[in-house]
Design an enzyme around this catalytic site. Structure first.
Site, PDB file in Angstrom:
ATOM      1  N   GLY A   1      77.652 185.752  75.449  1.00  0.00           N
ATOM      2  CA  GLY A   1      76.823 184.982  74.520  1.00  0.00           C
ATOM      3  C   GLY A   1      77.337 183.619  74.119  1.00  0.00           C
ATOM      4  O   GLY A   1      76.697 182.943  73.315  1.00  0.00           O
TER       5      GLY A   1
ATOM      6  N   GLU B   1      81.787 190.141  78.703  1.00  0.00           N
ATOM      7  CA  GLU B   1      80.742 189.947  79.723  1.00  0.00           C
ATOM      8  C   GLU B   1      80.145 188.564  79.524  1.00  0.00           C
ATOM      9  O   GLU B   1      79.167 188.414  78.812  1.00  0.00           O
ATOM     10  CB  GLU B   1      79.626 190.969  79.519  1.00  0.00           C
ATOM     11  CG  GLU B   1      80.084 192.392  79.360  1.00  0.00           C
ATOM     12  CD  GLU B   1      79.068 193.307  78.696  1.00  0.00           C
ATOM     13  OE1 GLU B   1      79.159 194.518  78.887  1.00  0.00           O
ATOM     14  OE2 GLU B   1      78.185 192.808  77.969  1.00  0.00           O
TER      15      GLU B   1
ATOM     16  N   GLY C   1      78.325 185.103  80.947  1.00  0.00           N
ATOM     17  CA  GLY C   1      77.535 184.550  82.043  1.00  0.00           C
ATOM     18  C   GLY C   1      77.435 183.055  81.889  1.00  0.00           C
ATOM     19  O   GLY C   1      78.140 182.261  82.532  1.00  0.00           O
ATOM     20  N   ARG C   2      76.592 182.648  80.964  1.00  0.00           N
ATOM     21  CA  ARG C   2      76.235 181.240  80.800  1.00  0.00           C
ATOM     22  C   ARG C   2      77.455 180.306  80.693  1.00  0.00           C
ATOM     23  O   ARG C   2      77.518 179.298  81.381  1.00  0.00           O
ATOM     24  CB  ARG C   2      75.389 181.083  79.539  1.00  0.00           C
ATOM     25  CG  ARG C   2      74.813 179.698  79.341  1.00  0.00           C
ATOM     26  CD  ARG C   2      74.147 179.564  77.976  1.00  0.00           C
ATOM     27  NE  ARG C   2      73.368 180.691  77.593  1.00  0.00           N
ATOM     28  CZ  ARG C   2      72.041 180.802  77.746  1.00  0.00           C
ATOM     29  NH1 ARG C   2      71.359 179.814  78.274  1.00  0.00           N
ATOM     30  NH2 ARG C   2      71.415 181.892  77.360  1.00  0.00           N
TER      31      ARG C   2
ATOM     32  N   ARG D   1      63.392 177.959  82.365  1.00  0.00           N
ATOM     33  CA  ARG D   1      63.892 177.886  80.980  1.00  0.00           C
ATOM     34  C   ARG D   1      63.124 176.911  80.090  1.00  0.00           C
ATOM     35  O   ARG D   1      62.799 177.247  78.951  1.00  0.00           O
ATOM     36  CB  ARG D   1      65.395 177.579  80.961  1.00  0.00           C
ATOM     37  CG  ARG D   1      66.241 178.619  81.726  1.00  0.00           C
ATOM     38  CD  ARG D   1      67.716 178.531  81.435  1.00  0.00           C
ATOM     39  NE  ARG D   1      68.016 179.007  80.102  1.00  0.00           N
ATOM     40  CZ  ARG D   1      68.223 178.252  79.070  1.00  0.00           C
ATOM     41  NH1 ARG D   1      68.208 176.927  79.201  1.00  0.00           N
ATOM     42  NH2 ARG D   1      68.453 178.774  77.895  1.00  0.00           N
TER      43      ARG D   1
ATOM     44  N   TYR E   1      61.504 179.008  77.141  1.00  0.00           N
ATOM     45  CA  TYR E   1      62.219 178.955  75.855  1.00  0.00           C
ATOM     46  C   TYR E   1      62.149 177.576  75.217  1.00  0.00           C
ATOM     47  O   TYR E   1      62.867 177.320  74.252  1.00  0.00           O
ATOM     48  CB  TYR E   1      63.702 179.285  76.031  1.00  0.00           C
ATOM     49  CG  TYR E   1      64.021 180.495  76.862  1.00  0.00           C
ATOM     50  CD1 TYR E   1      63.678 181.775  76.430  1.00  0.00           C
ATOM     51  CD2 TYR E   1      64.696 180.373  78.073  1.00  0.00           C
ATOM     52  CE1 TYR E   1      63.997 182.889  77.188  1.00  0.00           C
ATOM     53  CE2 TYR E   1      65.026 181.478  78.834  1.00  0.00           C
ATOM     54  CZ  TYR E   1      64.661 182.735  78.388  1.00  0.00           C
ATOM     55  OH  TYR E   1      64.980 183.828  79.144  1.00  0.00           O
TER      56      TYR E   1
ATOM     57  N   CYS F   1      49.961 174.874  89.278  1.00  0.00           N
ATOM     58  CA  CYS F   1      48.660 174.733  88.617  1.00  0.00           C
ATOM     59  C   CYS F   1      48.682 175.422  87.272  1.00  0.00           C
ATOM     60  O   CYS F   1      48.071 176.473  87.079  1.00  0.00           O
ATOM     61  CB  CYS F   1      47.583 175.311  89.518  1.00  0.00           C
ATOM     62  SG  CYS F   1      47.406 174.286  90.951  1.00  0.00           S
ATOM     63  N   GLU F   2      49.409 174.837  86.359  1.00  0.00           N
ATOM     64  CA  GLU F   2      49.529 175.399  85.024  1.00  0.00           C
ATOM     65  C   GLU F   2      50.115 174.317  84.124  1.00  0.00           C
ATOM     66  O   GLU F   2      51.130 173.702  84.479  1.00  0.00           O
ATOM     67  CB  GLU F   2      50.455 176.616  85.111  1.00  0.00           C
ATOM     68  CG  GLU F   2      50.598 177.306  83.819  1.00  0.00           C
ATOM     69  CD  GLU F   2      50.967 178.791  83.964  1.00  0.00           C
ATOM     70  OE1 GLU F   2      50.603 179.437  84.963  1.00  0.00           O
ATOM     71  OE2 GLU F   2      51.619 179.282  83.045  1.00  0.00           O
TER      72      GLU F   2
ATOM     73  N   TYR G   1      70.927 181.413  84.720  1.00  0.00           N
ATOM     74  CA  TYR G   1      69.512 181.682  84.454  1.00  0.00           C
ATOM     75  C   TYR G   1      68.615 180.606  85.072  1.00  0.00           C
ATOM     76  O   TYR G   1      67.558 180.296  84.537  1.00  0.00           O
ATOM     77  CB  TYR G   1      69.275 181.834  82.936  1.00  0.00           C
ATOM     78  CG  TYR G   1      70.240 182.825  82.306  1.00  0.00           C
ATOM     79  CD1 TYR G   1      70.146 184.177  82.610  1.00  0.00           C
ATOM     80  CD2 TYR G   1      71.266 182.415  81.441  1.00  0.00           C
ATOM     81  CE1 TYR G   1      71.048 185.095  82.078  1.00  0.00           C
ATOM     82  CE2 TYR G   1      72.166 183.336  80.900  1.00  0.00           C
ATOM     83  CZ  TYR G   1      72.043 184.663  81.225  1.00  0.00           C
ATOM     84  OH  TYR G   1      72.936 185.572  80.703  1.00  0.00           O
TER      85      TYR G   1
HETATM   86  N1  LLP Z   1      76.040 191.190  78.134  1.00  0.00           N
HETATM   87  C1  LLP Z   1      74.790 191.630  77.911  1.00  0.00           C
HETATM   88  C2  LLP Z   1      74.613 193.033  77.523  1.00  0.00           C
HETATM   89  C3  LLP Z   1      73.690 190.770  78.073  1.00  0.00           C
HETATM   90  O1  LLP Z   1      72.469 191.247  77.850  1.00  0.00           O
HETATM   91  C4  LLP Z   1      73.906 189.424  78.457  1.00  0.00           C
HETATM   92  C5  LLP Z   1      72.786 188.508  78.621  1.00  0.00           C
HETATM   93  C6  LLP Z   1      75.225 189.000  78.690  1.00  0.00           C
HETATM   94  C7  LLP Z   1      76.261 189.898  78.505  1.00  0.00           C
HETATM   95  C8  LLP Z   1      75.562 187.588  79.110  1.00  0.00           C
HETATM   96  O2  LLP Z   1      75.227 186.675  78.144  1.00  0.00           O
HETATM   97  P1  LLP Z   1      75.654 185.133  78.283  1.00  0.00           P
HETATM   98  O3  LLP Z   1      77.180 185.059  78.221  1.00  0.00           O
HETATM   99  O4  LLP Z   1      75.148 184.639  79.576  1.00  0.00           O
HETATM  100  O5  LLP Z   1      75.016 184.475  77.129  1.00  0.00           O
HETATM  101  N2  LLP Z   1      67.470 184.193  80.271  1.00  0.00           N
HETATM  102  C9  LLP Z   1      68.049 183.729  79.027  1.00  0.00           C
HETATM  103  C10 LLP Z   1      69.323 184.445  78.682  1.00  0.00           C
HETATM  104  C11 LLP Z   1      69.192 185.960  78.652  1.00  0.00           C
HETATM  105  C12 LLP Z   1      70.483 186.652  78.372  1.00  0.00           C
HETATM  106  C13 LLP Z   1      70.392 188.097  78.694  1.00  0.00           C
HETATM  107  N3  LLP Z   1      71.580 188.851  78.442  1.00  0.00           N
HETATM  108  C14 LLP Z   1      68.235 182.212  79.097  1.00  0.00           C
HETATM  109  O6  LLP Z   1      67.891 181.615  80.119  1.00  0.00           O
HETATM  110  O7  LLP Z   1      68.680 181.612  78.129  1.00  0.00           O
END
Ligand code: LLP
Length: 394
Positions: free
Chosen positions: A222, A254, A256-257, A293, A297, A322-323, A351
């Site tokens: 997150g 965990e 990601g971003r 995105r 969002y 087309c939107e 993402y």
């Molecule tokens: N752990 C769990 C249980 C999660 O559901 C997620 C993301 C992460 C870790 C990784 O989160 P991060 O470090 O990437 O923030 N599509 C959206 C984001 C959806 C996130 C879903 N879960 C966007 O483009 O902003």
């Protein structure tokens, strides 16, 4: 830590890639990924961690492999992401399985593969009683904390579908007939730029863990990056959050971003500059099918114009679909690009491709990895062809 610096060398590499592989194309820079890996590791210095990469953010096996080579496991949410992890050479023992809807079929396929499972509900716990597995189980706690992010990506409030409310965890922990629980997991949302929600959630879940005698904890992901203005202050995070983790034998996370978003760029070609009496539209060959995105969002992605004209205007940057919702930037003051030239959207490594689609029957773009110092350019996913659109038609 600011985003990737688009210096002249990188601009040249981007132009070369666009010429060789066409547009739209996603480009990732290994240098930036490495810097982020080092930064994350430095925050957890002195703690025994199992870092995992949330491969929902970027599901290219070559990217996942890059993390795997640096000691990361993966956070997966589907059988597909398990196989992404396997292609990337991730050890089963480093795979954490998340999700609120684990089906019987998924459990049958994955229960004896993954190292860790985060149970999302009392009902899921009941289901696991029917299966034999050596996986280590955690309970995902819903701490009812507001992460102060977009409502679509907040997960730790009572009204969100994720996790087990604190007052219900005893139902599971007092029951001795199900899988053994080894710790708690908490993930309150994504793109969180304030330390306070992490502080609130982690102090509560760390205390809960101590109360139940758990020596392992999974603190989720997150971390928010700088799209437009604010980003998570990692020094403050280190000062305030890391002390909550003291005494744990193992800390999983965990992310990601934070790890991959700034390392990725989307390169598109300008098709038209359309001027009506109301507005200017810059029409590019990437749309909400390529990067959803902004449409989904209202997310901000900075756009760099590689070949500007003299003009500056407030414009909508839109795709070819087309939107009307098909847009990449709204009412943005920009240098108007030359038709046929390239524009670059920043912070799309997470993402971006993983949320792309074939909407309007456009084949999905290619992905390219630029190695350290720009020494090697590798196509890591070819562009889809028209034939690919019909692969599943019977
Ligand atoms: N752990 C769990 C249980 C999660 O559901 C997620 C993301 C992460 C870790 C990784 O989160 P991060 O470090 O990437 O923030 N599509 C959206 C984001 C959806 C996130 C879903 N879960 C966007 O483009 O902003």
């Amino acid at each position: 830590m600011s985003s990737l610096i688009l210096n002249n060398d990188r601009k040249q590499i981007i132009q070369e890639i666009a010429q060789t592989y066409g547009t739209p194309v996603y480009v990732y820079f290994a240098d930036e990924i490495n810097e982020r890996i080092e930064k994350v590791k430095s925050i957890f210095e002195g703690i025994n961690i199992l870092p995992t990469f949330a491969c929902k953010s970027n599901n290219n096996p070559h990217i996942v492999e890059h993390f795997s080579r640096n000691g990361f496991g993966t956070d997966i949410v589907s059988i597909g992401e398990y196989y992404v992890s396997k292609k990337a050479g991730v050890d089963d023992q480093k795979i954490v399985w998340n999700g609120n809807g684990k089906s019987r079929h998924e459990i049958e396929v994955l229960s004896n593969c993954v190292g860790y499972v985060n149970i999302d509900s009392v009902e899921e716990y009941e289901r696991w009683k029917e299966y034999e597995t050596d996986a280590t189980f955690f309970l995902r706690v819903n701490p009812d904390v507001d992460p102060m992010t977009h409502h679509h990506i907040s997960t730790g409030l009572k009204k969100n579908k994720f996790g087990i409310p604190v007052e219900e965890i005893d139902k599971i922990l007092n029951d001795k007939n199900g899988p053994k629980i080894s710790g708690f997991h908490v993930h309150i949302g994504s793109q969180i730029v304030d330390v306070e929600p992490f502080d609130e959630a982690l102090s509560s879940v760390a205390n809960l863990s101590r109360r139940y005698g758990f020596s392992k904890i999974n603190i989720g992901g997150g971390w928010g990056i700088k799209y437009e203005d604010k980003e998570l202050n990692l020094e403050e995070y280190k000062r305030k959050i890391i002390p909550h983790l003291e005494g744990f034998e193992l800390v999983l996370f965990e992310l990601g971003r934070y790890l991959i978003a700034p390392a990725g760029l989307l390169v598109a070609t300008v098709q038209y500059v359309k001027r009506t009496s109301h507005k200017t539209f810059v029409v590019v060959d990437a749309g909400m099918n390529t990067l959803i995105r902004p449409a989904m969002y209202d997310a901000y992605h900075n756009m760099i114009v590689l070949t500007p004209t003299e003009g500056i205007a407030k414009a909508d940057v839109v795709g070819p679909l087309c939107e009307s919702g098909d847009l990449l930037a709204r009412d943005r003051e920009i240098q108007i690009p030359k038709v046929g030239s390239h524009v670059v959207f920043e912070n799309v490594g997470a993402y971006g491709y993983s949320m792309s689609s074939n909407y309007n029957s456009y084949p999905r773009p290619a992905e390219v990895l630029v190695s350290e110092n720009g020494s090697k350019i590798t196509l890591i996913r070819r562009r889809e062809t028209i034939d690919d659109l019909f692969r599943t038609i019977v």
